[in-house]
Design a protein around this motif. Structure first.
Motif, mmCIF file in Angstrom:
data_model
loop_
_atom_site.group_PDB
_atom_site.id
_atom_site.type_symbol
_atom_site.label_atom_id
_atom_site.label_comp_id
_atom_site.label_asym_id
_atom_site.label_seq_id
_atom_site.Cartn_x
_atom_site.Cartn_y
_atom_site.Cartn_z
ATOM 1 N N ALA A 1 0.667 -1.126 0.144
ATOM 2 C CA ALA A 1 0.165 0.035 -0.022
ATOM 3 C C ALA A 1 1.019 1.384 0.084
ATOM 4 O O ALA A 1 0.483 2.375 -0.587
ATOM 5 C CB ALA A 1 -0.914 -0.003 1.207
ATOM 6 N N PHE B 1 2.070 1.896 -3.407
ATOM 7 C CA PHE B 1 1.252 2.313 -4.331
ATOM 8 C C PHE B 1 0.970 3.974 -4.203
ATOM 9 O O PHE B 1 0.817 4.688 -4.977
ATOM 10 C CB PHE B 1 -0.182 1.670 -4.336
ATOM 11 C CG PHE B 1 -0.369 0.484 -5.137
ATOM 12 C CD1 PHE B 1 -0.701 0.843 -6.388
ATOM 13 C CD2 PHE B 1 0.007 -0.785 -4.567
ATOM 14 C CE1 PHE B 1 -0.677 -0.247 -7.256
ATOM 15 C CE2 PHE B 1 -0.127 -1.782 -5.291
ATOM 16 C CZ PHE B 1 -0.523 -1.655 -6.766
ATOM 17 N N GLN B 2 0.868 4.364 -2.834
ATOM 18 C CA GLN B 2 0.915 5.670 -2.575
ATOM 19 C C GLN B 2 2.212 6.689 -3.074
ATOM 20 O O GLN B 2 1.779 7.572 -3.470
ATOM 21 C CB GLN B 2 0.843 5.964 -0.991
ATOM 22 C CG GLN B 2 -0.752 5.701 -0.475
ATOM 23 C CD GLN B 2 -0.464 5.852 0.949
ATOM 24 O OE1 GLN B 2 0.571 6.212 1.625
ATOM 25 N NE2 GLN B 2 -1.784 5.717 1.766
ATOM 26 N N ARG C 1 3.975 5.874 -5.535
ATOM 27 C CA ARG C 1 4.143 5.860 -6.928
ATOM 28 C C ARG C 1 3.047 6.905 -7.484
ATOM 29 O O ARG C 1 3.336 7.537 -8.449
ATOM 30 C CB ARG C 1 4.084 4.516 -7.537
ATOM 31 C CG ARG C 1 5.313 3.595 -7.518
ATOM 32 C CD ARG C 1 6.515 4.237 -8.022
ATOM 33 N NE ARG C 1 6.339 4.172 -9.554
ATOM 34 C CZ ARG C 1 6.973 5.028 -10.331
ATOM 35 N NH1 ARG C 1 8.181 5.654 -9.758
ATOM 36 N NH2 ARG C 1 6.740 5.114 -11.681
ATOM 37 N N HIS C 2 1.988 6.887 -7.001
ATOM 38 C CA HIS C 2 0.986 7.899 -7.243
ATOM 39 C C HIS C 2 1.208 9.085 -7.016
ATOM 40 O O HIS C 2 1.132 10.070 -7.958
ATOM 41 C CB HIS C 2 -0.388 7.374 -6.399
ATOM 42 C CG HIS C 2 -1.689 8.454 -6.805
ATOM 43 N ND1 HIS C 2 -1.928 9.383 -5.992
ATOM 44 C CD2 HIS C 2 -2.492 7.985 -7.853
ATOM 45 C CE1 HIS C 2 -2.881 10.043 -6.613
ATOM 46 N NE2 HIS C 2 -3.295 9.242 -7.693
#
Length: 147
Positions: free
Chosen positions: A89, A92-93, A95-96
Protein backbone atom coordinates in the motif's frame (compact mmCIF):
# COMPACT_ATOMS: atom_id res chain seq x y z
CA UNK A 1 -8.61 10.17 -16.30
CA UNK A 2 -10.81 13.12 -15.36
CA UNK A 3 -9.87 12.76 -11.70
CA UNK A 4 -6.20 12.47 -12.61
CA UNK A 5 -6.51 15.63 -14.70
CA UNK A 6 -7.98 17.47 -11.72
CA UNK A 7 -5.21 16.24 -9.47
CA UNK A 8 -2.56 17.34 -11.95
CA UNK A 9 -4.02 20.85 -12.14
CA UNK A 10 -3.61 21.32 -8.39
CA UNK A 11 -0.33 22.77 -7.29
CA UNK A 12 1.94 20.10 -5.85
CA UNK A 13 4.14 20.93 -2.92
CA UNK A 14 6.50 18.82 -0.92
CA UNK A 15 9.13 16.18 -1.62
CA UNK A 16 7.62 15.06 -4.93
CA UNK A 17 7.51 18.51 -6.50
CA UNK A 18 10.36 17.67 -8.86
CA UNK A 19 9.01 14.20 -9.65
CA UNK A 20 12.04 12.31 -8.37
CA UNK A 21 11.92 9.04 -6.48
CA UNK A 22 12.94 9.63 -2.89
CA UNK A 23 12.85 6.86 -0.31
CA UNK A 24 11.92 8.99 2.72
CA UNK A 25 8.27 9.49 1.68
CA UNK A 26 8.01 5.74 1.08
CA UNK A 27 9.40 5.03 4.54
CA UNK A 28 7.07 7.58 6.14
CA UNK A 29 4.04 6.12 4.37
CA UNK A 30 5.05 2.61 5.43
CA UNK A 31 5.61 3.60 9.05
CA UNK A 32 2.23 5.32 9.06
CA UNK A 33 0.35 2.37 7.52
CA UNK A 34 2.10 -0.66 9.06
CA UNK A 35 0.96 -0.31 12.68
CA UNK A 36 -2.60 0.43 11.62
CA UNK A 37 -2.87 -2.57 9.31
CA UNK A 38 -1.19 -4.94 11.78
CA UNK A 39 -3.46 -3.95 14.66
CA UNK A 40 -6.54 -3.99 12.44
CA UNK A 41 -5.66 -7.44 11.08
CA UNK A 42 -5.01 -8.92 14.52
CA UNK A 43 -8.19 -7.43 16.01
CA UNK A 44 -10.42 -8.51 13.11
CA UNK A 45 -8.98 -12.04 12.99
CA UNK A 46 -9.39 -12.41 16.76
CA UNK A 47 -13.02 -11.26 16.55
CA UNK A 48 -13.70 -13.54 13.57
CA UNK A 49 -12.23 -16.62 15.26
CA UNK A 50 -14.13 -15.97 18.49
CA UNK A 51 -17.41 -15.45 16.63
CA UNK A 52 -16.79 -18.61 14.62
CA UNK A 53 -16.22 -20.70 17.77
CA UNK A 54 -19.26 -19.17 19.47
CA UNK A 55 -21.46 -19.95 16.45
CA UNK A 56 -20.67 -23.67 16.65
CA UNK A 57 -21.28 -23.77 20.40
CA UNK A 58 -17.69 -23.91 21.69
CA UNK A 59 -16.24 -21.64 24.33
CA UNK A 60 -14.46 -18.49 23.23
CA UNK A 61 -10.87 -18.12 24.47
CA UNK A 62 -11.01 -14.34 24.03
CA UNK A 63 -8.03 -12.19 23.16
CA UNK A 64 -5.44 -14.97 23.37
CA UNK A 65 -7.02 -17.16 20.68
CA UNK A 66 -4.23 -16.48 18.18
CA UNK A 67 -1.64 -17.53 20.78
CA UNK A 68 -3.32 -20.86 21.54
CA UNK A 69 -1.74 -24.14 20.33
CA UNK A 70 -4.69 -24.65 17.97
CA UNK A 71 -3.58 -21.57 16.01
CA UNK A 72 0.16 -22.21 16.03
CA UNK A 73 1.90 -19.07 14.80
CA UNK A 74 -1.40 -17.37 14.00
CA UNK A 75 -0.40 -14.09 15.60
CA UNK A 76 2.98 -13.99 13.86
CA UNK A 77 1.50 -14.86 10.49
CA UNK A 78 -1.10 -12.12 10.89
CA UNK A 79 1.59 -9.59 11.81
CA UNK A 80 3.71 -10.63 8.82
CA UNK A 81 0.79 -10.35 6.41
CA UNK A 82 -0.12 -6.92 7.82
CA UNK A 83 3.45 -5.69 7.34
CA UNK A 84 3.58 -7.01 3.76
CA UNK A 85 0.23 -5.45 2.84
CA UNK A 86 1.33 -2.14 4.40
CA UNK A 87 4.47 -2.18 2.26
CA UNK A 88 2.48 -2.75 -0.94
CA UNK A 89 0.00 0.00 0.00
CA UNK A 90 2.88 2.39 0.77
CA UNK A 91 4.43 1.61 -2.63
CA UNK A 92 1.15 2.45 -4.36
CA UNK A 93 0.83 5.75 -2.48
CA UNK A 94 4.44 6.63 -3.21
CA UNK A 95 4.23 5.91 -6.94
CA UNK A 96 0.90 7.77 -7.19
CA UNK A 97 2.44 10.88 -5.69
CA UNK A 98 5.50 10.63 -7.93
CA UNK A 99 3.30 10.19 -11.02
CA UNK A 100 1.31 13.30 -10.14
CA UNK A 101 4.50 15.27 -9.55
CA UNK A 102 5.94 14.20 -12.89
CA UNK A 103 2.72 15.05 -14.71
CA UNK A 104 2.63 18.46 -13.02
CA UNK A 105 6.24 19.09 -14.01
CA UNK A 106 5.50 18.25 -17.67
CA UNK A 107 2.25 20.16 -17.82
CA UNK A 108 2.36 23.20 -20.03
CA UNK A 109 -0.04 26.01 -19.26
CA UNK A 110 -2.75 26.41 -21.85
CA UNK A 111 -3.13 29.99 -23.07
CA UNK A 112 -6.72 30.52 -24.06
CA UNK A 113 -7.53 33.35 -26.42
CA UNK A 114 -10.95 34.88 -26.55
CA UNK A 115 -12.14 35.18 -30.10
CA UNK A 116 -14.84 34.23 -32.50
CA UNK A 117 -15.58 30.50 -32.48
CA UNK A 118 -14.72 28.58 -35.62
CA UNK A 119 -17.65 28.30 -38.02
CA UNK A 120 -18.71 24.78 -38.92
CA UNK A 121 -19.31 24.13 -42.61
CA UNK A 122 -22.91 23.73 -43.65
CA UNK A 123 -24.26 20.76 -45.57
CA UNK A 124 -23.98 22.59 -48.92
CA UNK A 125 -20.30 23.42 -48.44
CA UNK A 126 -19.23 19.82 -47.86
CA UNK A 127 -18.01 17.89 -50.92
CA UNK A 128 -20.46 15.31 -52.22
CA UNK A 129 -18.95 11.87 -52.57
CA UNK A 130 -20.48 8.56 -53.40
CA UNK A 131 -18.94 5.45 -51.93
CA UNK A 132 -21.05 3.25 -54.18
CA UNK A 133 -19.92 5.12 -57.27
CA UNK A 134 -16.25 4.62 -56.45
CA UNK A 135 -16.52 0.99 -55.47
CA UNK A 136 -18.68 -0.33 -58.29
CA UNK A 137 -17.69 2.15 -61.01
CA UNK A 138 -21.16 3.60 -61.21
CA UNK A 139 -21.82 7.18 -61.98
CA UNK A 140 -22.49 9.40 -58.99
CA UNK A 141 -25.88 11.11 -58.79
CA UNK A 142 -25.83 14.67 -60.08
CA UNK A 143 -25.17 17.38 -57.54
CA UNK A 144 -28.31 19.23 -56.58
CA UNK A 145 -28.32 22.76 -57.79
CA UNK A 146 -29.47 25.08 -55.08
CA UNK A 147 -30.04 28.63 -56.26
Amino acid sequence: LARLGLLVRRRGEGPHAAGVLESRPLLRAYLRLAPRLVVLGVVLLTIQENVERASIGQGTPGIGILLSPEYAGGLWITIGVGLAVAFVAALFQWRHRVLLARLRAERHPVHRTVGAPARRPTAFERPIESLLGRRSALRAPPASSAS
